[in-house]
Design a protein around this motif. Structure first.
Motif, mmCIF file in Angstrom:
data_model
loop_
_atom_site.group_PDB
_atom_site.id
_atom_site.type_symbol
_atom_site.label_atom_id
_atom_site.label_comp_id
_atom_site.label_asym_id
_atom_site.label_seq_id
_atom_site.Cartn_x
_atom_site.Cartn_y
_atom_site.Cartn_z
ATOM 1 N N MET A 53 60.150 55.787 -2.922
ATOM 2 C CA MET A 53 61.279 56.654 -2.563
ATOM 3 C C MET A 53 62.379 55.816 -1.919
ATOM 4 N N THR A 54 63.596 56.034 -2.366
ATOM 5 C CA THR A 54 64.722 55.279 -1.822
ATOM 6 C C THR A 54 65.850 56.237 -1.451
ATOM 7 N N ILE A 91 71.266 50.555 0.262
ATOM 8 C CA ILE A 91 70.006 51.172 -0.186
ATOM 9 C C ILE A 91 68.982 51.042 0.934
ATOM 10 N N TRP A 92 68.241 52.126 1.218
ATOM 11 C CA TRP A 92 67.232 52.132 2.278
ATOM 12 C C TRP A 92 65.893 52.590 1.713
ATOM 13 N N LEU A 93 64.850 51.825 2.044
ATOM 14 C CA LEU A 93 63.478 52.152 1.640
ATOM 15 C C LEU A 93 62.744 52.691 2.867
ATOM 16 N N PRO A 94 62.605 54.018 3.003
ATOM 17 C CA PRO A 94 62.004 54.605 4.202
ATOM 18 C C PRO A 94 60.589 54.111 4.495
ATOM 19 N N ASN A 95 59.834 53.742 3.470
ATOM 20 C CA ASN A 95 58.447 53.291 3.675
ATOM 21 C C ASN A 95 58.344 51.797 3.970
ATOM 22 N N LEU A 102 74.350 56.522 5.925
ATOM 23 C CA LEU A 102 72.991 56.050 5.708
ATOM 24 C C LEU A 102 72.555 55.098 6.812
ATOM 25 N N LYS A 103 73.477 54.371 7.397
ATOM 26 C CA LYS A 103 73.132 53.458 8.487
ATOM 27 C C LYS A 103 72.568 54.231 9.673
ATOM 28 N N THR A 104 73.140 55.382 9.963
ATOM 29 C CA THR A 104 72.613 56.228 11.035
ATOM 30 C C THR A 104 71.193 56.664 10.722
ATOM 31 N N ARG A 105 70.936 56.979 9.461
ATOM 32 C CA ARG A 105 69.598 57.399 9.036
ATOM 33 C C ARG A 105 68.599 56.255 9.198
ATOM 34 N N VAL A 106 69.024 55.033 8.866
ATOM 35 C CA VAL A 106 68.137 53.869 8.980
ATOM 36 C C VAL A 106 67.725 53.663 10.439
ATOM 37 N N LEU A 107 68.686 53.719 11.337
ATOM 38 C CA LEU A 107 68.391 53.504 12.756
ATOM 39 C C LEU A 107 67.498 54.604 13.312
ATOM 40 N N GLN A 108 67.745 55.839 12.882
ATOM 41 C CA GLN A 108 66.911 56.942 13.364
ATOM 42 C C GLN A 108 65.484 56.813 12.842
#
Length: 217
Positions: A1-2, A11-15, A43-49
């Protein structure tokens, strides 16, 4: 999932953290360096959270390392932005006071404009003659070196006493632009000396060989 932000190219890989957990609190602190590489976007905010939430399953040192590192990074960024703003203000007003209260409003023209207007009047230039960016830079450069408005006006008076620069040369061409007068400190001083009678004007005619090599220097 990306997760992806196409506009920001991110692009961020949550896992990713699940399979690459930090080995120590120092690794968490080092995440700040990776944060600098992420473009500013939602998306950067999502990565940090996600990173912060992931650390909830770790011991207290890990959890404390995250806000400590990113608070320092935020403080450094603010300081850098303040320094950049101060530098921009200084560059925009190179002749104004760097600190303190703003100068009072005045009807007097800026020094470079005063020099330019004096030159234009003395040399009989038309109203179409503009204070271009090149002319402005040359005048400001000499003012920053310590020459006064009066010095530059005297240099303007000096070029009037040079037959060669006034067009008495074998090209019958005038070399009287304010850019030439303010080309360098040596030029300013040369024309100041002519105005005071201490200098010697160039010969009124070029030799043929010198004219062929390119004219006025």
């Amino acid at each position: 999932m990306t997760k992806a932000d196409e506009k920001a190219g991110c692009i961020w890989l949550p896992n990713f953290l699940k399979y690459n957990p930090p080995e120590s609190p120092n690794v968490v602190k080092a995440w700040v360096q990776a944060d600098d590489l992420i473009p500013e976007c939602n998306l950067k905010t999502r990565v940090l959270q996600d990173a912060k939430d992931f650390l909830e399953g770790f011991s207290k040192p890990y959890q404390e390392a995250f806000p400590e590192a990113f608070e320092k990074a935020s403080l450094n960024q603010e300081q850098e932005q303040e320094q950049e703003q101060e530098q921009e203000q200084e560059q925009e007003s190179p002749l104004g006071p760097p600190t303190g209260d703003p100068p009072e409003a005045s009807d007097e023209p800026p020094p470079e404009r005063e020099v330019f207007d004096y030159w234009r009047e003395k040399l009989g230039k038309t109203g179409k003659t503009k204070l271009t960016s090149d002319r402005r830079r040359k005048i400001q450069a000499r003012l920053r070196e310590g020459y006064t408005v009066a010095d530059l006006k005297q240099a303007v008076d000096g070029i009037l006493k040079s037959p060669h620069h006034m067009g008495h040369n074998d090209r019958s061409q005038r070399y009287d632009d304010i850019e030439l007068i303010c080309r360098g400190g040596a030029k300013v001083e040369h024309f100041m000396d002519l105005a005071s009678g201490e200098g010697k004007a160039p010969a009124s005619q070029f030799s043929g060989s010198r004219a062929a090599r390119g004219g006025e220097l």
